[in-house]
Structures are given as C-alpha cells and as structure tokens.
Enzyme design. Structure first.
Site, PDB file in Angstrom:
ATOM      1  N   LYS A 126      33.304  32.970  38.896  1.00  0.00           N
ATOM      2  CA  LYS A 126      33.358  32.498  40.283  1.00  0.00           C
ATOM      3  C   LYS A 126      31.947  32.189  40.782  1.00  0.00           C
ATOM      4  O   LYS A 126      30.992  32.910  40.448  1.00  0.00           O
ATOM      5  CB  LYS A 126      34.040  33.574  41.160  1.00  0.00           C
ATOM      6  CG  LYS A 126      34.321  33.129  42.575  1.00  0.00           C
ATOM      7  CD  LYS A 126      35.137  34.172  43.332  1.00  0.00           C
ATOM      8  CE  LYS A 126      35.356  33.779  44.778  1.00  0.00           C
ATOM      9  NZ  LYS A 126      36.199  34.741  45.513  1.00  0.00           N
ATOM     10  N   SER A 171      41.377  37.721  47.490  1.00  0.00           N
ATOM     11  CA  SER A 171      40.953  36.482  46.841  1.00  0.00           C
ATOM     12  C   SER A 171      41.224  36.399  45.349  1.00  0.00           C
ATOM     13  O   SER A 171      40.915  35.386  44.722  1.00  0.00           O
ATOM     14  CB  SER A 171      39.464  36.254  47.096  1.00  0.00           C
ATOM     15  OG  SER A 171      39.317  35.784  48.401  1.00  0.00           O
ATOM     16  N   SER A 220      40.197  33.209  47.840  1.00  0.00           N
ATOM     17  CA  SER A 220      39.108  32.269  47.717  1.00  0.00           C
ATOM     18  C   SER A 220      38.750  31.944  46.266  1.00  0.00           C
ATOM     19  O   SER A 220      38.015  30.996  46.034  1.00  0.00           O
ATOM     20  CB  SER A 220      37.869  32.815  48.436  1.00  0.00           C
ATOM     21  OG  SER A 220      37.432  34.004  47.842  1.00  0.00           O
TER      22      SER A 220
END
Ligand code: GLN
Length: 453
Positions: A78, A179, A154
C-alpha cells in the site's frame, strides 16, 4: 476471481527452478503496465527493484540454496508504507515525489523471506475514505468485476489488484477503521487486519496512531496467514509492537470444530442490505455444518456508538499526525513568502484534498481546549466501554461473525451522491473491531459486486 497458483505451491516450484522467478516477475510487471492505465491499482510500479530482486533470486536457484517462505512471490505494498527508492505518497498530493530512504519493517521482513516488491498500491489519501475515491481520479482503482463500481477503501488498489491478477501475488495493506476488510469484501478477496501491535508500524505513514494496523490481502486464507506470519513480530523500532511470539497462523483455521461463534444481531439490521446478510447467513450455515457452535449475541454499544467514537478519535489523531506536512519539514514545499501562517496555509491548501482538510478541521476542533472533554476525551471513554463489550463477548465466544460492509460494492455514480456523514456511516460494521484492536478476518466468498467477470 481468476484462479492462480497458490503461493505455497508457487514457492516450492520457484525454489526447484520449475518456475523461473525472473520470467514470472516480468509477466506480472507486464500485466500491471497493461492494466494500470484503465484500472489504476498502482500509484507507482517498482520495475527496476523487482527485476533486480528477481535476478538475485534466480541466481540463488542456480546455486541450489533457495530459502524463504515467500521465495519469488510478487508482493504489492500500500502506498502509505515506505519502500526504499520507490515513490511513496499515501495517495496524497502533498507527498508527490517523496522517495523514502528506508524500508518499512514489514517490507524488510517480506524481502528477507524472498518477496519481490512490485509496486505501491492506490488508496484514499492517508487512508481517509471507504471507496478509494478520496484521491486523484487517475489514481482511483476500479473494481475488477465491474469497472463502474468501487474497489472499496482505503486499501482499494491492494484488493482490486489481488482479485484482478492471474499471477501468484499478495498485498501488504493497512487498516485504521476498516481499510482492509472493506476493500477485501468489495473485491471478493481475503483480508486480515491483525491485532493492534501484532505487526510493526515502523515506516507506515500515520493516520491515527492508536488505530493503525498493517495487515494482508490475498486470494486465499492460507496466503494471508503465510504473509502475516512473515511480517509479524516485535520490532524495537515500534514501541507499540507486541512481544508475543510469532507462530504459524495456518492451523488456526483448520480446527473449526467445537469453536463457539457469536453472531452479532445488530449488524444484520435495517442498515444492512439483504444481499449482504444472505451471503453472511450462508457462511454461518457452512460453519455450523463444519461443527462450529453458533449462537446469536448482542453488541448494542458498539453498534450505537462505534462510528461516532471512531470518527472523533480518528480525526483527532489524524489532525496532529498531519501537522508534520507543513511545507518545511515533510512534503510539498513552496516559495517562502509572507509570514509563517500564510506560508503554511498556502502549502497545505494546495497539498491536501477536501476530505483531508475536513478531517484536520474536525480533529483540531475536537481536541481544542474547551471542547476536548466534550469530544475527544468522551470518545476515548466510549472506546473503553466498547472494548469491554468485546471482552465480555470473548468470554463466551472464540470468534464473532458479522458482515464487513452493509452494502455490495457501490457504483461511482452512487458514491458521488453520498454526503460525508453517509460515507462515514458505511463503516458501521468495521470500526468496532478496529477500535477494540482485535483481529478482523474477511473470508473470500464475501460480498463481491453482483456480476462476476
Ligand atoms: N473508512 C475509514 C476512514 O475513512 C477507514 C479508513 C482506514 O481504515 N484507513 O477512516
């Protein structure tokens, strides 16, 4: 979900030389380059790093000394987790061009086990969001099952690419309030948000420090268990990391018999789409037929106060964490003009999105003298009650089951019409476990968008 070679089998074949790590790496990089202009799963692709790592590993195969649980496995990371030499922006304009000079501990650990780092996955700016739409449009990942739907957020790029790729791959993602669970469920992937402290956060760009956790997204439960094992463990560089020994997590889910599982009735209420609850009940039936003892339970405090407590705490911590991006110490810089306040405002106005600004303002307000007791401290007290409710439930049950998201992956056209409060309300089911710091697993046959690719 496209079928691929499971990571453990891939590793065996890569070590024996049956699969060429170099070729596999080249192919996955090609897949990314071809798909990224349309699907936006990656904010940056670390081609040079990946090819160099692959070359090194291939040499080891020739020397017949391959080791490592992730030998040759492509791993995406990420964007908010630092990778040395690769642009890492946490999805924010304020960090454009930032190239870390060090690896996050999770990256060091994955590489040590033979992982190949293929790039940085797209996300909501600093993790602020539920649909990966709080970032530039060209960085918003599209759902691999139906492009007009969201991947969730996210960690949208991590989940979207995991479901999209035909190659063996897993992703290192992050969750503050959902997320990992949210995008995993919207993309039909597996996600694991570990217990707070289980994985070192050194090298993670903070959102809300008392909530942030690094975890995994993959195609199968076994793959997430393996990756988690590789990145877990105490780290002297993160004082909040747990000293608990790292174990092989795989047997955990093989012995479901006689487990006691509580089904939280509040998370099957009117706010949850029937399509979602039907799938979860289907999974519960499967658990029952595997010998699990299932019983309905209630967590009224978490259902009622979870979202409010979470958003007060998360934005309060975020507003202090983002203070460092001031135009001098970290991130975007501008021409030094005017007094300090004018300069800071100019740089921060240009670098943060509308949602980040909203959270900074809300968080600053909630912590201000005169309001602190009424908002931030009250939310912290509520959090203690919510944790106690979990502790009570775990006296009776080994695990708690409820939906991850109240809806299936929504269309972007629908998301645009949601108010900020409606966005926040979507986190109803994911914030409780995140506030309590307990582990959150999302099983793969989750809540994919209706039509399969
Ligand atoms: N949707 C939540 C938020 O916007 C969760 C974010 C996260 O876990 N990083 O805060």
């Amino acid at each position: 979900m496209k079928k691929t070679l499971p990571i453990n089998e891939f590793v065996l074949r890569a070590k024996s030389g049956e699969i060429s790590v170099e070729e596999h790496t080249q192919k996955i990089l090609e897949e990314i380059k071809k798909s990224n202009p349309t699907y936006h799963y990656f904010n940056s692709v670390s081609e040079q790093l990946a090819l160099a790592q692959a070359k090194e590993l291939q040499k080891i195969v020739k020397e017949k000394k391959p080791g490592g649980k992730l030998f040759g496995v492509p791993v995406s990371v990420k964007d908010c987790i630092c990778v040395k030499g690769v642009e890492s922006t946490a999805g924010s304009k304020i960090l454009e061009g930032y190239v870390p000079v060090f690896d996050a501990t999770v990256v060091v650990r994955a590489i040590k086990e033979g992982a190949i780092i293929i790039g940085k996955t797209s996300q909501d700016e600093f993790g602020f969001g539920t649909f990966s739409t709080n970032t530039a449009p060209e960085k918003t990942p599209l759902n691999p099952f139906e492009r007009e739907r969201s991947c969730g957020g996210s960690s949208g790029g991590s989940a979207g690419y995991t479901a999209f790729s035909v190659f063996s791959h897993a992703s290192i993602a992050e969750s503050t309030g959902g997320s990992i669970a949210c995008p995993a469920s919207f993309c039909g992937a597996v996600g694991i948000t570990p217990t707070y402290g289980r994985v070192s956060r050194y090298g993670l760009m903070d959102y809300a420090s008392s909530l942030d956790k690094i975890g995994c997204i993959s195609k199968t439960v076994q793959e997430s268990a393996l990756l988690l094992q590789c990145i877990s463990g105490h780290d002297a560089l993160d004082s909040t990391s747990l000293k608990n020994p790292v174990v092989d997590f795989s047997p955990d889910f093989l012995s479901a018999k006689n487990l006691r599982v509580g089904i939280v009735k509040e998370f099957f209420g009117a706010a949850v789409d029937k399509k979602v609850s039907d799938v979860v009940w289907g999974a519960v039936k499967k658990l029952e037929s595997a010998g699990v003892k299932v019983e309905e339970t209630s967590m009224p405090l978490n259902a009622k106060y979870g979202v409010s407590a979470y958003y007060l705490i998360a934005v309060s911590e975020a507003s202090t964490n983002l203070a460092r991006y001031c135009g001098m110490r970290y991130g975007l810089h501008g021409e030094l003009e005017g007094n300090f306040d004018e300069y800071f405002s100019k740089v921060r106005s240009a670098g943060f999105s509308k949602e980040a600004k909203r959270r900074i303002i809300l968080g600053t307000f909630a912590r201000m003298s005169g309001f602190r007791d009424a908002f931030y401290l009250r939310a912290m007290k509520a959090r203690t009650s919510l944790i106690k409710e979990f502790a009570g439930a775990f006296k009776k049950f080994d695990a708690i089951v409820h939906p991850a998201m109240p809806i299936v992956a929504p269309k972007f056209s629908k998301i645009k019409k949601l108010s900020p409060l409606q966005h926040y309300a979507m986190d109803l089911c994911t914030v409780p476990a995140n506030l309590a710091g307990v582990r959150l697993n999302i099983s793969r046959k989750g809540f994919q968008s209706e039509k399969k690719a």
